[in-house]
Scaffold this motif. Structure first.
Motif, PDB file in Angstrom:
ATOM      1  N   MET A 181      11.026  85.289 -49.036  1.00 37.86           N
ATOM      2  CA  MET A 181      11.159  83.939 -49.572  1.00 37.86           C
ATOM      3  C   MET A 181       9.772  83.359 -49.859  1.00 37.86           C
ATOM      4  N   LYS A 182       9.558  82.909 -51.091  1.00 38.76           N
ATOM      5  CA  LYS A 182       8.266  82.378 -51.498  1.00 38.76           C
ATOM      6  C   LYS A 182       8.025  80.995 -50.903  1.00 38.76           C
ATOM      7  N   LEU A 183       6.735  80.694 -50.650  1.00 40.20           N
ATOM      8  CA  LEU A 183       6.375  79.372 -50.150  1.00 40.20           C
ATOM      9  C   LEU A 183       6.396  78.365 -51.285  1.00 40.20           C
ATOM     10  N   ASN A 184       6.883  77.179 -50.999  1.00 39.19           N
ATOM     11  CA  ASN A 184       6.949  76.123 -52.007  1.00 39.19           C
ATOM     12  C   ASN A 184       5.727  75.219 -51.859  1.00 39.19           C
ATOM     13  N   LEU A 185       4.604  75.639 -52.465  1.00 38.01           N
ATOM     14  CA  LEU A 185       3.353  74.894 -52.373  1.00 38.01           C
ATOM     15  C   LEU A 185       2.907  74.424 -53.746  1.00 38.01           C
ATOM     16  N   ASN A 186       2.253  73.292 -53.779  1.00 36.73           N
ATOM     17  CA  ASN A 186       1.692  72.749 -55.019  1.00 36.73           C
ATOM     18  C   ASN A 186       0.194  73.046 -55.022  1.00 36.73           C
ATOM     19  N   ILE A 187      -0.181  74.132 -55.687  1.00 36.91           N
ATOM     20  CA  ILE A 187      -1.564  74.609 -55.635  1.00 36.91           C
ATOM     21  C   ILE A 187      -2.142  74.758 -57.039  1.00 36.91           C
ATOM     22  N   GLU A 188      -3.351  74.246 -57.218  1.00 36.77           N
ATOM     23  CA  GLU A 188      -4.060  74.421 -58.482  1.00 36.77           C
ATOM     24  C   GLU A 188      -4.762  75.780 -58.487  1.00 36.77           C
ATOM     25  N   PRO A 189      -4.815  76.456 -59.630  1.00 33.74           N
ATOM     26  CA  PRO A 189      -5.530  77.731 -59.712  1.00 33.74           C
ATOM     27  C   PRO A 189      -7.000  77.547 -59.347  1.00 33.74           C
ATOM     28  N   LEU A 190      -7.582  78.570 -58.738  1.00 31.98           N
ATOM     29  CA  LEU A 190      -8.970  78.502 -58.285  1.00 31.98           C
ATOM     30  C   LEU A 190      -9.928  78.121 -59.410  1.00 31.98           C
ATOM     31  N   GLU A 191      -9.703  78.677 -60.599  1.00 36.48           N
ATOM     32  CA  GLU A 191     -10.624  78.408 -61.706  1.00 36.48           C
ATOM     33  C   GLU A 191     -10.621  76.950 -62.148  1.00 36.48           C
ATOM     34  N   ILE A 229      -2.093  90.205 -46.758  1.00 32.39           N
ATOM     35  CA  ILE A 229      -1.206  90.697 -47.816  1.00 32.39           C
ATOM     36  C   ILE A 229       0.138  89.979 -47.759  1.00 32.39           C
ATOM     37  N   GLN A 230       0.665  89.765 -46.546  1.00 33.70           N
ATOM     38  CA  GLN A 230       1.928  89.030 -46.404  1.00 33.70           C
ATOM     39  C   GLN A 230       1.792  87.607 -46.923  1.00 33.70           C
ATOM     40  N   LEU A 231       0.662  86.967 -46.606  1.00 35.74           N
ATOM     41  CA  LEU A 231       0.441  85.594 -47.080  1.00 35.74           C
ATOM     42  C   LEU A 231       0.391  85.564 -48.607  1.00 35.74           C
ATOM     43  N   LYS A 232      -0.295  86.522 -49.201  1.00 33.26           N
ATOM     44  CA  LYS A 232      -0.405  86.592 -50.666  1.00 33.26           C
ATOM     45  C   LYS A 232       0.959  86.874 -51.295  1.00 33.26           C
ATOM     46  N   THR A 233       1.761  87.677 -50.629  1.00 31.46           N
ATOM     47  CA  THR A 233       3.102  87.985 -51.137  1.00 31.46           C
ATOM     48  C   THR A 233       3.980  86.739 -51.137  1.00 31.46           C
ATOM     49  N   LEU A 234       3.848  85.926 -50.083  1.00 32.73           N
ATOM     50  CA  LEU A 234       4.641  84.700 -49.971  1.00 32.73           C
ATOM     51  C   LEU A 234       4.162  83.613 -50.927  1.00 32.73           C
ATOM     52  N   CYS A 235       2.872  83.644 -51.240  1.00 34.81           N
ATOM     53  CA  CYS A 235       2.309  82.621 -52.133  1.00 34.81           C
ATOM     54  C   CYS A 235       1.270  83.263 -53.057  1.00 34.81           C
ATOM     55  N   PRO A 236       1.729  83.933 -54.126  1.00 35.82           N
ATOM     56  CA  PRO A 236       0.825  84.674 -55.008  1.00 35.82           C
ATOM     57  C   PRO A 236      -0.269  83.818 -55.644  1.00 35.82           C
ATOM     58  N   GLU A 237      -0.001  82.513 -55.827  1.00 34.83           N
ATOM     59  CA  GLU A 237      -0.989  81.649 -56.479  1.00 34.83           C
ATOM     60  C   GLU A 237      -2.079  81.163 -55.529  1.00 34.83           C
ATOM     61  N   LEU A 238      -1.953  81.447 -54.234  1.00 34.32           N
ATOM     62  CA  LEU A 238      -2.926  80.974 -53.252  1.00 34.32           C
ATOM     63  C   LEU A 238      -4.190  81.839 -53.285  1.00 34.32           C
ATOM     64  N   PRO A 239      -5.362  81.249 -53.559  1.00 36.41           N
ATOM     65  CA  PRO A 239      -6.604  82.041 -53.516  1.00 36.41           C
ATOM     66  C   PRO A 239      -6.918  82.437 -52.074  1.00 36.41           C
ATOM     67  N   ILE A 240      -7.297  83.686 -51.873  1.00 37.03           N
ATOM     68  CA  ILE A 240      -7.701  84.148 -50.545  1.00 37.03           C
ATOM     69  C   ILE A 240      -9.113  84.704 -50.632  1.00 37.03           C
ATOM     70  N   ILE A 241      -9.974  84.171 -49.780  1.00 34.80           N
ATOM     71  CA  ILE A 241     -11.376  84.579 -49.716  1.00 34.80           C
ATOM     72  C   ILE A 241     -11.590  85.327 -48.411  1.00 34.80           C
ATOM     73  N   ASN A 242     -12.332  86.402 -48.446  1.00 39.24           N
ATOM     74  CA  ASN A 242     -12.575  87.194 -47.246  1.00 39.24           C
ATOM     75  C   ASN A 242     -13.890  86.785 -46.584  1.00 39.24           C
ATOM     76  N   ASP A 243     -13.895  86.792 -45.256  1.00 36.90           N
ATOM     77  CA  ASP A 243     -15.088  86.458 -44.465  1.00 36.90           C
ATOM     78  C   ASP A 243     -15.519  87.706 -43.687  1.00 36.90           C
ATOM     79  N   PRO A 244     -16.275  88.603 -44.334  1.00 36.47           N
ATOM     80  CA  PRO A 244     -16.663  89.845 -43.660  1.00 36.47           C
ATOM     81  C   PRO A 244     -17.612  89.617 -42.485  1.00 36.47           C
TER      82      PRO A 244
END
Length: 380
Positions: free
Chosen positions: A1-11, A188-203
């Motif tokens: 089930m996808k998350l119902n979020l109101n998110i603007e694209p990163l760009e 990956i699960q978070l991205k699957t639930l909300c494909p439009e959500l930008p995810i940044i990695n903190d190595p």
């Protein structure tokens, strides 16, 4: 089930000078000279999109350096004016939010220790109402996807649409090469639930040491994460916090030069056709795997019934050892990863145990259920 979020694209809210997006700067703002010098060196690389600095530092134990405090915001403001880089800081309460906004900070992030506490996140969310500022939410310290999602939802419900996530790894009791286990499957699960959500990695926080940062950075980009947050100090050897995981600005530049950036999709028709053909083959094999698993579980049910009728326990350790040894040896011959094989066999075995336990206790559960109903009727 996808998350119902109101998110603007990163760009729409953060234009990277180069790809991938890079947020970099010292773990802690220590002195004005340290912050400004680091900022200028990072800006000179031409690869940094956002300057980060820790102003308030939540420490594990009291007595350690807990950040320079509000005065650091003035240094950050000067660094922004001199370099042209937008700025980002971590906030952990409403007061931090108010001070950061008053100082003209461009991006806020919520740290792992804050994300784990819904009360803290809600306090920050309430302080953000009515403001239009990008907010990044780090994953909680412990591997809890619902906590991560809940924090993002709280910020989004406060009216923040310029929102992203930061994957910084998770605490684990197991000894590892990493400071925090990546647990890529959570991101990956978070991205699957909300494909439009930008995810940044903190190595930096995943690794805990600079030697592993290139490996984690490349893997993050290969998993289509939108960017990296890397801690940088003009001289990490004298850093007041997290000295081992910070890179010099020159090392940050070298790292970015060496990373390979791949596209998530290709417009090459031959590539698309070949990929579709290979995926069809995978789909057929997946269908066969599920079919065979279904057949296996039917046999498991028969074993469960046989054990029930003969008063034999579900778990028989010798049999499980046999399955594990035989399975891992066969997998090794097939050049399958040993860790993957063990996890797969454990999942299958766990489901077998669950089914057999259910069968062994089926009659008992029914009798207990009837007794409970009768007791309820008597009370009524």
């Amino acid at each position: 089930m996808k998350l119902n979020l109101n998110i603007e694209p990163l760009e729409n809210w953060l234009t990277a000078k180069n790809q991938p997006l890079l947020i970099s700067g010292p773990c802690s703002a220590e002195t004005e000279d340290q912050l400004l010098t680091t900022a200028h060196l990072l800006a000179a690389t031409g690869k940094v999109s956002v300057l980060r600095a820790g102003i308030w530092k939540p420490r594990t134990r009291p007595g350690e350096f807990e950040g320079i405090g509000s005065i650091g915001l003035e240094w950050l403001k000067r660094a922004k004016a001199e370099t042209g880089l937008p700025t980002a800081v971590e906030v952990a309460n409403a007061k931090h939010v108010e001070e950061a906004l008053a100082a003209g900070v461009d991006i806020l992030w919520i740290g792992a220790r804050s994300t784990v506490n819904p009360f803290t996140v809600q306090e920050i969310a309430d302080a953000l109402k009515g403001h239009d500022i990008p907010v990044l939410v780090k994953n909680p310290v412990n591997p809890d996807l619902q906590l991560w999602i809940g924090a993002i939802e709280r910020i989004n419900k406060a009216g923040i649409t310029k929102i992203g996530a930061i994957h910084r790894g998770f605490s684990s009791f197991e000894k590892s090469s990493f400071r925090n286990e990546p647990m890529w499957e959570m991101a990956i699960q978070l991205k699957t639930l909300c494909p439009e959500l930008p995810i940044i990695n903190d190595p930096s926080h995943i690794c805990g040491n600079r030697e592993l940062i290139p490996y984690i950075s490349q893997k993050a980009l290969d998993l289509d994460m939108q960017g990296l947050m890397i801690e940088s100090h003009l001289d990490p050897s004298v850093a007041w916090t997290d000295a081992k995981q910070q890179l010099t600005p020159a090392a940050v530049n070298e790292l970015m030069e060496r990373l390979t950036v791949r596209e998530p999709e290709s417009q090459n028709e031959a590539f698309v056709d070949k990929l579709a053909e290979l995926r069809k083959q995978i789909d057929k094999i997946d269908d066969l795997l599920l079919q065979k698993l279904g057949e296996r579980m039917k046999i498991v049910e028969k074993i469960g019934e046989y054990k029930r009728d003969n008063q034999v326990t579900v778990l028989q350790v010798n049999r499980w050892d046999e399955i594990l040894k035989k399975g891992t040896a066969f997998a090794k011959a097939l050049k399958l990863d040993e860790h993957f094989t063990e996890k797969f066999l454990e999942l299958v075995h766990g489901e077998s145990i669950r089914l057999q336990t259910e069968i062994l206790n089926e009659g008992k559960a029914t009798q207990e259920g009837i007794a409970a109903e009768q007791h309820a009727e008597v009370k009524a």
